[in-house]
Write an enzyme that holds these catalytic residues in place. Structure first.
Site, short mmCIF file in Angstrom:
data_model
loop_
_atom_site.label_atom_id
_atom_site.label_comp_id
_atom_site.label_asym_id
_atom_site.label_seq_id
_atom_site.Cartn_x
_atom_site.Cartn_y
_atom_site.Cartn_z
N GLY B 49 -138.32 -25.15 16.66
CA GLY B 49 -138.41 -24.32 17.73
C GLY B 49 -139.36 -23.03 17.18
N ALA B 53 -137.29 -16.50 17.86
CA ALA B 53 -136.40 -16.73 16.68
C ALA B 53 -137.20 -17.76 15.30
CB ALA B 53 -135.17 -17.23 16.85
N HIS B 275 -129.45 -14.92 36.58
CA HIS B 275 -130.32 -13.75 36.80
C HIS B 275 -130.32 -13.43 38.28
CE1 HIS B 275 -133.35 -11.01 36.31
NE2 HIS B 275 -133.38 -10.98 35.16
N SER B 293 -138.81 -9.75 36.79
CA SER B 293 -138.22 -8.82 35.58
C SER B 293 -137.09 -7.97 36.58
CB SER B 293 -139.02 -8.07 35.04
OG SER B 293 -138.41 -7.00 34.27
N ARG B 339 -126.24 -7.76 35.15
CA ARG B 339 -126.77 -8.95 35.79
C ARG B 339 -125.73 -9.97 36.53
NH1 ARG B 339 -131.05 -10.94 31.34
NH2 ARG B 339 -132.56 -9.41 31.76
N HIS B 410 -130.36 -18.59 34.33
CA HIS B 410 -131.66 -17.91 33.37
C HIS B 410 -131.32 -18.06 31.84
CE1 HIS B 410 -134.22 -14.86 32.15
NE2 HIS B 410 -133.43 -14.11 31.92
N ARG B 444 -125.24 -11.29 28.74
CA ARG B 444 -125.93 -10.60 27.93
C ARG B 444 -126.75 -9.48 28.82
NH1 ARG B 444 -131.40 -10.85 27.84
NH2 ARG B 444 -131.57 -12.78 29.05
#
Lengths: 250, 646, 222
Positions: B49, B53, B275, B293, B339, B410, B444
């Site tokens: 990936g 990260a 989201h 956003s 959220r 999301h 998150r």
């Protein structure tokens, strides 16, 4: 709406390709162009036939994966769009739509409308970066960037690397892609130390990769989904000229 | 020993260092064994990936001297889905002088995660957050600036300080391109080798350690084996299990799922984030949902008509007949509630019949007041590209009429269980970014995913990986080891089986069916009856899949239908674990809302006495129930309280 | 000198050469037009060619004229040769074309036709130089020779077509050359573009006017 598609089909890089005709039936005007192809593909799969291969991923116009030439225009008829954000409401019932891959010697066809754009990665590897090892950065606010430069750099940095500029250029030139990166880094104080090296290394590779030369046709600018301006190419040329004349090699 | 478990106690050692939380990471870095610089090049690291990260880890590891091989399914590593993150990245810089600190970022993240994250991990995340901003600026990321040239900050969903750094609405793109460029520099230097259009299809475990991967070359279909000393999974989350999500079409859970089946524990799969600000679904053909956003919530006001099934245009509804439900219910946070709270409230008003748009599954996000207050230019500067994107997709102009938004799947807080070193329960297999479970608890916060991805890649894994390599005894392994042939054989058999079914239904049809089932029963609201229904339906669906799916073509070619079919098969397994986890966690926390567990006002109600733990599932073999391991969560620094955003 | 070779053969380097030598050619056009304007100078003692012949004979008797002509030929040669090289690379860069082509709005008639107008101008150049420079020229009576060459519809049409090509060529070429040199600025670029267009119109218009005058109006005069 009902449409007729003429799609470039090519088994693999070594085979010859041709346009084949498909019917797209009962398409909602609110569907995206790729969703329209999805519908055609679902039908093909159900019949056990090979679906149309095309690159796509985020489907919101930011990853730069989708790459279809629609009726002769890279990313289709809408300005500042990627083909994944193109919606069928921009077509009329009964339209015949020709779908082809990006065409460039540097982007060989893999299958159908999928091409290999690894050349763009190699161009980046040639110098599209700032050499700063992880851990050695100064405090972020120790580098002051005038807002205007930051904005201009961001305009250039918005490039999604889709390669539509190459596909649209009558000369298959990669200048706009290259210039966007060179410009971004030339506009920022962080990019200054490698400025000369960068422009020379990156532009040298564009020739080696088999891209054409810029003749200011401005098709790239008119096609770019992120509205990147050819002023960046001028800046690249300026950088190139200054680097060639001022650097100390012989 | 930190973890209590029912079966294999060693697996659950979270390896959290001793000492006060502020000193744990420093102490740990000192305790980690170092590797002689000259020896680093003898280690081959496989990074799967190339999102934030993966790309950052590959760059940082190569800079240290390791030999790195990087794999991505896209045609270029620059296209990983981190690129689509819009709003920003958090850091505890306190540049705006508004009383932010490492401690506050730590506190907010633990609280925002509804007290289901590991304190030590979160503290470390807050600690390294500042270095991320420094490094990204040095890499040439064009963050927004003030006129004086300093960095600009904004506040972001759920935070009362302005700690979010941003590059227009393309922060993820700019951070990813920064990491990608750092990685490409290493490609030029010879330290990193990129293998694009490769999908990791299996992990190779030798002597109990992760020693390689098998990839499918997506162009030729050839299975390719790669051996290494450690494997870093940076493959993102499993949000696409819902079929419709904000994830990219090719984002998938196969890499983490197959590692789970090879022995990696899967933690908290039921923690999925919905989201609140996405463009609503418009029809059956829909292939994905587009996120707007949540920075939009800074200046947009969310409302629905007070009257049920009010068919009027938004402009015809007078102020007095509008319900600004978030501002009404949460006066102090208003439209900026986290959220999960925003999403759930949107669902409630829609379920109440007050939703808007043709489907009734939408609420208004209105900029009229801000446009009046700030002017068109300011709004265009802040949100121009988002407004444009909205107009592209819906053909409606948000400068003229309010946007319609609705929640969508999301992000997944759950993921592979990792210890403090980001190592999974398979030694040598690390999970970074969204692929792991570690930092966000049950929910998150906005602008924290980018922070975590880059923290893991640039500043955590490069240290902890060295610690592993320095202590593990790793014999030389190459791809002629029989384990590789064995794994390749199993993969080939699986793919051949998919190709040989020749049924009548496409992989996407099954995926859509699964997604709808999950969204309805295991989405924003979950209850026992619905979850039981899923638990009965999914195995049947899976059985039908393996009898009725149609995958044309062969393995030995570029075959997107086969790619998809292989991934959907995994979703049909993973979804069952997700449901099982949701069923077992009889409390509400963060993104996991059990309707049986709510306060009188309808807010999520945690059950700390019984569920203050990480639920990590062990694969027990096909057809067997997975085994639950519990890692208790201790909150020494942030005392759990009922979250309140009133 | 390795760097110079690399520079000259690089993609941007070649375009810089085309632009630079194109700029020289523009200078030449100005001088050429200046000389041609003597055709319209007032007659002296009943001789309409007095000033033109004086100018031409003075110019041709300069010691440097051969060098200047050779230099000019070299400038043309470089501009043409490098352009052809660049164009050959451009064609090679897309071996398989599109079945359907539609332009996105960047291309203009002049930008799309630059290479073709260039070829027309090359043909013109050969014909023109052969006619004006290498044919028998009535012993110093260049004015008469020019009229002889220009008179008549075929000649006028040929010249007009070629001057239209010149106009198209310049209207893209001037602003493109400026951009190639990196001259691009939100304030000045629009001015450069307008100046480029004006230059193209003035050049094509003036030379075209001479062709019209020579073809249909000045004919028959001695």
């Amino acid at each position: 709406m009902n449409l007729t598609l003429k799609v470039w089909r090519q088994k693999d890089g070594a085979s010859r390709g041709a346009l084949e005709t498909y019917a797209a039936r009962d398409i909602s005007p609110d569907a995206s162009f790729l969703e329209m192809i999805d519908i055609v593909n679902e039908e093909l799969i159900r019949e056990g036939k090979d679906p149309i291969a095309f690159d796509n991923d985020c489907r919101e116009g930011i990853c730069g994966t989708c790459s279809l030439v629609v009726n002769g225009r890279a990313h289709g008829p809408q300005r500042n769009h990627t083909v994944c954000t193109l919606h069928m409401r921009h077509f009329k019932d009964g339209d015949v739509i020709v779908v082809e891959p990006w065409r460039s010697r540097a982007f060989p066809v893999i299958k159908d409308c999928v091409v290999d754009r690894a050349a763009l990665d190699r161009l980046t590897a040639a110098g599209g970066y700032i050499s700063v090892p992880t851990g050695s950065a100064v405090d972020a606010n120790a580098i002051l960037v005038p807002r205007d430069s930051a904005e201009k750099a961001m305009d250039a940095a918005a490039c999604i690397g889709c390669g539509a500029c190459v596909a649209a250029c009558p000369n298959a030139s990669v200048s706009l892609f290259l210039a966007a990166k060179i410009s971004q880094l030339a506009l920022l104080p962080q990019g200054q130390p490698e400025r000369e090296r960068r422009v020379k290394a990156m532009t040298a590779l564009m020739k080696a990769e088999g891209f054409g030369n810029c003749s200011w046709e401005r098709e790239c600018e008119a096609t770019c989904p992120k509205d990147i301006k050819i002023a960046n190419i001028s800046r690249m040329n300026r950088e190139f000229l200054l680097a060639a004349l001022s650097s100390a090699e012989h | 020993m930190n973890g209590a478990s029912t079966k294999d106690p060693i697996k659950m050692n979270a390896a959290i260092p001793d000492g006060p939380i502020q000193e744990k990471w420093d102490k740990h870095r000192f305790d980690l064994k170092l590797i002689n610089p000259a020896n680093k090049r003898k280690y081959e690291i496989l990074v799967v990936g190339t999102g934030l990260a993966g790309a950052s880890a590959a760059a940082a590891l190569s800079e240290l001297g390791y030999k790195v091989k990087v794999f991505c399914i896209q045609d270029s590593p620059r296209r990983a889905h981190s690129i689509a993150a819009q709003g920003g990245i958090n850091a505890a810089k306190n540049y705006p002088n508004d009383s932010d600190s490492v401690w506050r970022l730590f506190y907010d993240t633990v609280k925002g995660g509804d007290y289901r994250a590991r304190e030590a991990n979160v503290y470390r995340l807050a600690q390294v957050s500042n270095a991320i901003i420094d490094h990204c600026v040095a890499l040439g990321v064009p963050f927004a600036r003030e006129y004086g040239g300093t960095l600009s900050n904004r506040s972001f969903g759920g935070a009362q300080v302005s700690r979010t750094f941003y590059a227009r609405g393309q922060t993820g793109q700019q951070l990813l391109l920064g990491a990608y460029s750092a990685m490409m520099r290493q490609v030029a230097a010879g330290g990193v080798e990129v293998f694009a259009r490769r999908e990791m299809v299996e992990l190779v475990v030798i002597d109990g350690r992760a020693r390689g991967v098998v990839c499918r070359n997506l162009v030729t279909g050839k299975l390719e084996s790669y051996a290494g000393h450690a494997v870093l999974l940076c493959t993102g989350g499993y949000g696409n299990v819902f079929y419709l999500s904000t994830n990219a079409i090719n984002s998938n859970a196969s890499a983490i799922w197959r590692c789970h089946k090879k022995g990696a524990l899967f933690a908290n799969p039921c923690y999925t984030q919905i989201h609140p600000t996405c463009i609503p679904v418009s029809g059956d053909y829909q292939s994905k949902l587009t996120l707007m956003s949540e920075s939009l919530r800074n200046d947009g006001r969310i409302w629905v008509p007070k009257k049920k099934l009010d068919g009027r245009k938004p402009s015809e509804i007078p102020e007095g007949e509008r319900d600004y439900f978030l501002e009404r219910k949460y006066p102090s946070f208003g439209n900026l509630v986290p959220r999960d709270v925003a999403s759930r409230n949107a669902k409630q008003v829609a379920d109440d019949g007050r939703g808007v748009g043709s489907t009734g599954f939408a609420v208004y996000l209105d900029f009229a007041d801000s446009l009046k207050r700030l002017g068109v230019d300011v709004i265009r500067e802040r949100y121009g590209n988002l407004f444009e994107m909205y107009e592209h997709i819906t053909s409606e102009d948000p400068y003229q009429s309010p946007m319609r938004i609705y929640p969508a799947a999301h992000y997944t807080m759950g993921g592979l269980w990792v210890d403090y070193n980001l190592m999974t329960s398979i030694p040598g297999l690390f999970a970074l970014g969204e692929a792991n479970f570690s930092d966000h608890g049950a929910n998150r916060l906005g602008a924290s995913a980018l922070m975590q991805g880059l923290a893991d890649g640039y500043f955590i894994a490069p240290y902890t990986l060295g610690g592993y390599l320095g202590t593990a005894r790793l014999d030389k392994v190459d791809t002629i080891h029989p384990a590789f042939a064995e794994v390749e054989g199993a993969v080939r058999e699986r793919l051949q089986k998919l190709l040989s079914i020749k049924g009548k239904r496409t992989p996407s049809e099954f995926h859509r069916e699964l997604g709808k089932l999950l969204w309805d029963n295991c989405g924003m609201g979950r209850n026992e009856a619905g979850l039981m229904k899923c638990l009965a339906a999914i195995p049947q669906m899976r059985e039908r899949y393996w009898k009725e799916v149609m995958v044309p073509g062969t393995n030995e070619e570029f075959n997107q239908a086969l790619e998809r079919a292989d991934r959907v098969a995994d979703y049909l397994e993973l979804s069952e674990l997700l449901v099982r986890d949701a069923l077992h966690r009889k409390e509400s926390c963060g993104g996991h809302f059990r309707e049986e567990s709510q306060t009188e006002e309808g807010e999520a109600k945690r059950d700390d006495a019984n569920f203050s733990y990480v639920g990590a599932w062990e694969f027990a073999g096909a057809g067997r129930d997975p085994v639950l391991h519990k890692e208790p969560l201790a909150f020494e620094y942030v005392k759990p309280s009922q979250r309140s955003y009133k | 000198m390795n760097w110079l070779c690399e520079f000259m053969t690089s993609s941007i380097g070649k375009k810089l050469e085309v632009a630079l030598f194109g700029f020289f050619l523009c200078m030449f056009l100005v001088v050429h037009l200046g000389g041609n304007l003597f055709l319209w100078a007032p007659a002296v003692g009943g001789d309409p060619g007095h000033w033109f012949n004086l100018y031409a004979n003075t110019l041709e008797s300069q010691f440097f004229i051969t060098f200047a002509e050779l230099g000019l030929a070299a400038v043309f040669l470089v501009h043409i040769a490098v352009t052809l090289w660049v164009q050959w690379e451009n064609w090679k860069a897309r071996p398989i074309g599109y079945t359907t082509t539609a332009w996105a709005g960047g291309r203009t008639i002049s930008s799309a036709s630059t290479i073709y107008t260039g070829v027309i101008l090359l043909i013109f150049l050969i014909v023109h130089v052969r006619a004006m420079r290498f044919e028998e020229r009535f012993g110093g009576q260049l004015y008469s020779h020019v009229l002889h060459e220009l008179t008549g519809t075929p000649a006028a049409v040929f010249y007009l077509v070629c001057m239209a090509a010149l106009g198209l060529h310049l209207s893209h070429g001037v602003q493109a050359a400026a951009r190639t040199f990196g001259i691009d600025h939100p304030k000045f670029t629009p001015i450069i573009e307008k100046l480029g267009l004006a230059f193209a119109i003035v050049m094509a218009g003036s030379f075209g006017a001479i062709a019209v005058w020579g073809g249909w109006f000045a004919g028959g005069k001695p």
